[in-house]
Scaffold this motif. Structure first.
Motif, short mmCIF file in Angstrom:
data_model
loop_
_atom_site.label_atom_id
_atom_site.label_comp_id
_atom_site.label_asym_id
_atom_site.label_seq_id
_atom_site.Cartn_x
_atom_site.Cartn_y
_atom_site.Cartn_z
N ALA A 44 0.82 -1.18 0.04
CA ALA A 44 0.09 -0.02 0.05
C ALA A 44 1.05 1.24 0.03
O ALA A 44 0.47 2.25 -0.57
CB ALA A 44 -0.88 0.08 1.38
N GLY A 45 1.99 1.27 0.83
CA GLY A 45 2.80 2.32 0.67
C GLY A 45 3.67 2.60 -0.28
O GLY A 45 3.80 3.71 -0.96
N ALA A 46 3.97 1.63 -1.17
CA ALA A 46 4.52 1.65 -2.56
C ALA A 46 3.76 2.22 -3.43
O ALA A 46 3.81 3.23 -4.29
CB ALA A 46 4.93 0.18 -3.02
N VAL A 47 2.59 1.80 -3.61
CA VAL A 47 1.33 2.25 -4.35
C VAL A 47 0.99 3.54 -4.13
O VAL A 47 1.20 4.40 -5.16
CB VAL A 47 0.04 1.60 -4.20
N ASN A 48 0.74 4.19 -3.05
CA ASN A 48 0.78 5.51 -2.75
C ASN A 48 1.83 6.41 -2.95
O ASN A 48 1.73 7.77 -3.07
CB ASN A 48 0.13 5.75 -1.36
N GLY A 49 3.24 5.84 -2.87
CA GLY A 49 4.30 6.74 -2.94
C GLY A 49 4.95 6.62 -4.26
O GLY A 49 5.71 7.77 -4.54
N PHE A 50 4.75 5.74 -5.07
CA PHE A 50 5.42 5.72 -6.32
C PHE A 50 4.18 5.96 -7.51
O PHE A 50 3.13 4.97 -7.58
CB PHE A 50 5.81 4.39 -6.81
N GLY A 51 4.08 7.08 -7.91
CA GLY A 51 3.01 7.17 -9.00
C GLY A 51 3.21 6.57 -10.30
O GLY A 51 4.22 6.15 -10.71
N GLY A 52 2.29 5.92 -11.19
CA GLY A 52 2.41 5.51 -12.42
C GLY A 52 2.96 6.50 -13.42
O GLY A 52 3.22 7.61 -13.52
#
Length: 293
Positions: free
Chosen positions: A280-288
């Motif tokens: 969850a942290g990676a998804v929220n921290g790294f934009g597509g």
């Protein structure tokens, strides 16, 4: 990522009947095969964990309904691509082998339709860039919300095919499907969780080209699932190839058909699976990425 649609499937392209990993709007199914071997051998691999196998098998069953719906998204026989040798073809001679993506000296496109890049060149490279960007858009979280899905379809689909795609996808993105992927019945994400649906192009190639119609294959990897503590639909990955037929319409490339098939997929590594909070942290921290070249 991800209509003939990943999303869509042209039945002749061999997608759904071969247990395809559908990515249109993140609706996917995937099958993971781990090689068996002696753990004591120099390159032996550990046996797959039973819990992981159960999760992956459940994911295949859960997403099968939407995959079948996408398989019925067929394109018409209009504007079919011709061989690269046809008059007006802009295709370069690549019969001797594949060519890596290379810098051309041309500045990146600056146009946008919503968040989707536009303004790609009227040549093979432009068609490949358009197909890669469209794969990202069609495999995004935005496909799960009606208003955003309509914007995406208007940006990437040929006008003659929009209503066909829209009606089929509206039917596929139903309350039972949302529930099966872990979302609320209205498609919203349950409190405390992060819904993930991303498609990332690995490479592209042109399979046929004429002055106005180009067919592009996009090799992709993707993520799908619900990130968060206690998720019953954890984020998993998959590999698939999307085929798009693009037509040059009103000064831009538009997708007329879209189909998908599994792979090519590398051997799954032994990297430790991250916790729900880490994902969850990676998804929220790294934009597509908006993929453009």
């Amino acid at each position: 990522m991800s209509y003939d649609e990943q999303g869509y499937g042209n039945r002749d392209s061999g997608g759904r009947g071969d247990d395809a990993y559908s990515t249109l709007g993140g609706t996917r199914q995937t099958r993971t095969r781990l090689p068996e071997g002696d753990p004591g051998a120099p390159h032996g691999r550990r046996p797959a964990r039973n819990t992981r196998s159960l999760v992956m098998a459940a994911g295949v069953v859960v997403l099968l309904v939407a995959a079948i719906a996408f398989a019925n998204l067929g394109g018409g026989d209009n504007n079919k691509a011709t061989d690269s040798g046809a008059p007006g073809s802009s295709r370069s001679d690549t019969t001797g082998g594949t060519a890596p993506t290379a810098p051309t000296g041309t500045d990146p496109v600056t146009g946008k339709i919503g968040s989707i890049a536009s303004g790609f060149a009227h040549d093979e490279q432009g068609a490949q860039s358009a197909a890669a960007n469209y794969a990202v858009a069609l495999g995004s979280v935005g496909m799960f919300e009606k208003s955003k899905r309509d914007v995406i379809l208007n940006a990437v689909i040929a006008p003659s095919q929009i209503e066909h795609f829209r009606s089929t996808l509206d039917e596929a993105y139903s309350a039972p499907f949302f529930k099966n992927v872990g979302l609320n019945e209205d498609g919203t994400t349950p409190s405390g969780f992060t819904f993930v649906s991303r498609t990332t192009p690995i490479g592209t190639k042109v399979t046929s080209s004429s002055a106005e119609v180009t067919t592009v294959e996009v090799w992709c990897t993707g993520l799908i699932g619900l990130a968060g503590e206690g998720s019953t639909k954890p984020v998993s990955d998959g590999w698939f190839t999307i085929t798009m037929e693009l037509s040059w319409i009103d000064g831009g490339w538009k997708a007329v058909t879209h189909s998908q098939k599994d792979g090519p997929a590398p051997v799954s590594g032994d990297t430790r699976a991250s916790s729900a909070d880490e994902i969850a942290g990676a998804v929220n921290g790294f934009g597509g990425f908006t993929y453009a070249r």
